[in-house]
Enzyme design. Structure first.
Site, mmCIF file in Angstrom:
data_model
loop_
_atom_site.group_PDB
_atom_site.id
_atom_site.type_symbol
_atom_site.label_atom_id
_atom_site.label_comp_id
_atom_site.label_asym_id
_atom_site.label_seq_id
_atom_site.Cartn_x
_atom_site.Cartn_y
_atom_site.Cartn_z
ATOM 1 N N ASP A 1 0.825 -1.215 0.000
ATOM 2 C CA ASP A 1 0.000 0.000 0.000
ATOM 3 C C ASP A 1 0.858 1.264 0.000
ATOM 4 O O ASP A 1 2.037 1.235 0.357
ATOM 5 C CB ASP A 1 -0.877 -0.022 1.252
ATOM 6 N N GLU B 1 -14.088 1.384 0.456
ATOM 7 C CA GLU B 1 -13.287 1.870 1.586
ATOM 8 C C GLU B 1 -13.634 3.310 1.945
ATOM 9 O O GLU B 1 -13.481 3.728 3.094
ATOM 10 C CB GLU B 1 -11.808 1.743 1.236
#
Length: 537
Positions: free
Chosen positions: A379, A434
């Protein structure tokens, strides 16, 4: 030798000479099925499709070679090939067995460029792809490619963000002087005539690119993410045809290098339970992690994704205990890592700085392989720079050496790596579920956004939207359960991460649970039945 055979030989030699040397008179070139035609006029390429003439123009007026401008006044077709028919297989995506046919042409710049710049131009039945190349040891450091789209055309474009987490609203044709858009960009050019612009074939020496406003309204320049030097550019990709052609196209992987992983038998598609959505940060809580492992076992999902902060896991066990718990239940684990290139301070989650150096990631990935971990989610990457592209490819290569699947988050969009490195099973690069955690915006816009993604972001490769949330997280959703369930099929991802909490899924009717148990994440083929991108304004 009889006169008949001599005549055939002479005609053949004449045709070869025309193709290689005197083909400057060739102005119009076509796709194998003749539905797409390109007219070359000086340094412009006019794009035609079907009965629609001159849909838009691509201006390819030069490049920078070794920091020296190489302008092109005129492109000359120097050679062409017979139709090439390519077949290959994918381990994931919208189609497992892919095939494509194209005509390839090599264009050389006029004498003003001293013959150092050329273009490889391919016409497929569903689009056009081209890239610049240099002769000898020269390196391309920039380009002056511009797409000129008529003002009257509708367009769905995403304002540029290095994480590619924005909406795709319908835009007007008036370009703002400081506007900046990310790929892909969708244009309705005429009656049943569409084009989607993107790029593919990114290599270590490349920077990724995007679109910036030109001085002319409704014209877009290719803009590199950072300086780079390479003997050729990535492929500039134009998927062209009906809306069916756009959504069903595999042109992004068609132009990308073939798989560099010889044995792909260990790459297994499937669904995963995912802990982050409901709690924002929950992977440091061992007992909470075991609930998601139990859910995966109950629904017979092959994977569980243990997200950030697993390196400080407590409350009854650590990461080793969690891996053991999952293995005992025949659930494979995926572990989160920080790329440690973009967010490393002020509360950045860990583990940090374990993958940046070659020797460190080799050691880390070897350890994961020994521990039975199936893959990694990496990420927070630093945009579209050449250094980031090189880092991503090195991560994919190292992971493949240790039989690890890879999911990139906070990262650039897919540009064909899913073919070259089939262990790349998903990429975020999308405004996904998200965002119910981050802001209230998605609540009212999700339905329209989800109905636009199949024609924009979802076209170019796997996207980790993290779909199918029946309950609410920090901000509510107002889409129906049927809508949410459909997203698991509509959105492509070789490993599909189910975002809701265990008790939400296990409270669903038996039929829903059975559907999730048998959820396919790769497809023999993909067809658009009906649809149209929504106006989100």
């Amino acid at each position: 030798m009889n006169h008949h055979r001599l005549l055939i030989i002479l005609l053949s030699l004449s045709a070869m000479a025309l193709s290689r040397h005197t083909a400057t008179a060739v102005k119009k070139i076509q796709s194998p099925d003749k539905t797409i035609e390109v007219t070359i006029d000086k340094n412009n390429m006019d794009i035609h499709y079907g009965n629609e003439r001159n849909l838009f123009t691509v201006s390819a007026s030069g490049a920078t070679i070794d920091n020296r401008p190489a302008s092109v006044d005129k492109w000359i077709v120097s050679s062409s090939s017979l139709p090439q028919n390519i077949k290959y297989e994918m381990t994931g995506g919208k189609r497992l067995k892919c095939s494509n046919t194209y005509n390839e042409y090599r264009l050389v710049a006029d004498e003003k460029d001293n013959g150092t710049l050329s273009m490889v131009l391919r016409l497929y039945n569903d689009g056009v792809a081209f890239r610049y190349e240099t002769e000898g040891d020269g390196n391309i450091c920039g380009e002056t490619t511009q797409y000129k789209i008529p003002l009257s055309c509708k367009r769905w474009m995403q304002q540029y963000d290095q994480s590619y987490e924005r909406f795709f609203p319908e835009e007007t044709g008036d370009a703002q002087q400081d506007a900046h858009w990310g790929f892909p960009a969708l244009f309705e050019l005429g009656k049943d005539s569409w084009a989607l612009l993107t790029e593919a074939g990114i290599e270590k020496c490349h920077s990724a690119s995007s679109l910036t406003a030109a001085e002319t309204p409704s014209a877009y320049n290719i803009s590199w993410g950072s300086p780079a030097r390479c003997g050729h550019t990535p492929w500039r990709v134009i998927i062209l045809g009906s809306l069916n052609d756009i959504t069903e196209s595999t042109l992004v992987t068609d132009v990308s290098p073939e798989s560099r992983i010889a044995d792909t038998s260990w790459i297994k598609p499937g669904a995963a339970s995912w802990i982050y959505w409901a709690y924002n940060r929950g992977s440091k809580d061992y007992r909470l992690v075991t609930q998601y492992i139990d859910m995966a076992e109950t629904l017979k999902l092959p994977y569980v994704l243990i997200d950030w902060e697993w390196d400080i896991m407590g409350n009854g066990g650590d990461i080793n205990d969690a891996l053991k718990y999952a293995a005992e239940r025949n659930v494979k684990t995926l572990l989160w890592y920080n790329s440690s290139t973009a967010w490393t301070t002020n509360g950045a989650g860990g583990p940090l700085f374990r993958l940046n150096k070659l020797e460190d990631r080799e050691r880390e990935f070897a350890m994961l392989q020994d521990m039975g971990v199936a893959g990694v989610k990496i990420d927070f990457f630093a945009g579209d720079t050449q250094q980031t592209m090189e880092y991503c490819i090195e991560l994919l290569e190292c992971a493949a050496r240790h039989n690890l699947l890879v999911n990139f988050h906070g990262a650039t969009i897919p540009r064909g790596w899913q073919r070259t490195y089939p262990n790349l099973v998903s990429v975020e690069g999308v405004y996904g579920a998200e965002w119910y955690n981050n802001a209230p915006v998605l609540t009212d816009r999700a339905a329209a956004h989800n109905a636009t993604l199949p024609f924009t972001r979802n076209v170019i490769g796997p996207m980790d939207y993290t779909p199918c949330t029946f309950s609410d997280s920090q901000h509510p959703h107002i889409t129906t359960h049927g809508h949410e369930l459909a997203l698991t099929v509509l959105f492509e991802s070789t490993v599909q991460h189910l975002a809701d909490k265990p008790e939400s899924y296990l409270a669903q009717p038996k039929e829903v649970q059975e559907f999730l148990t048998g959820l396919p994440t790769v497809w023999d083929d993909t067809r658009l039945l009906a649809g149209y991108p929504v106006n989100m304004l």
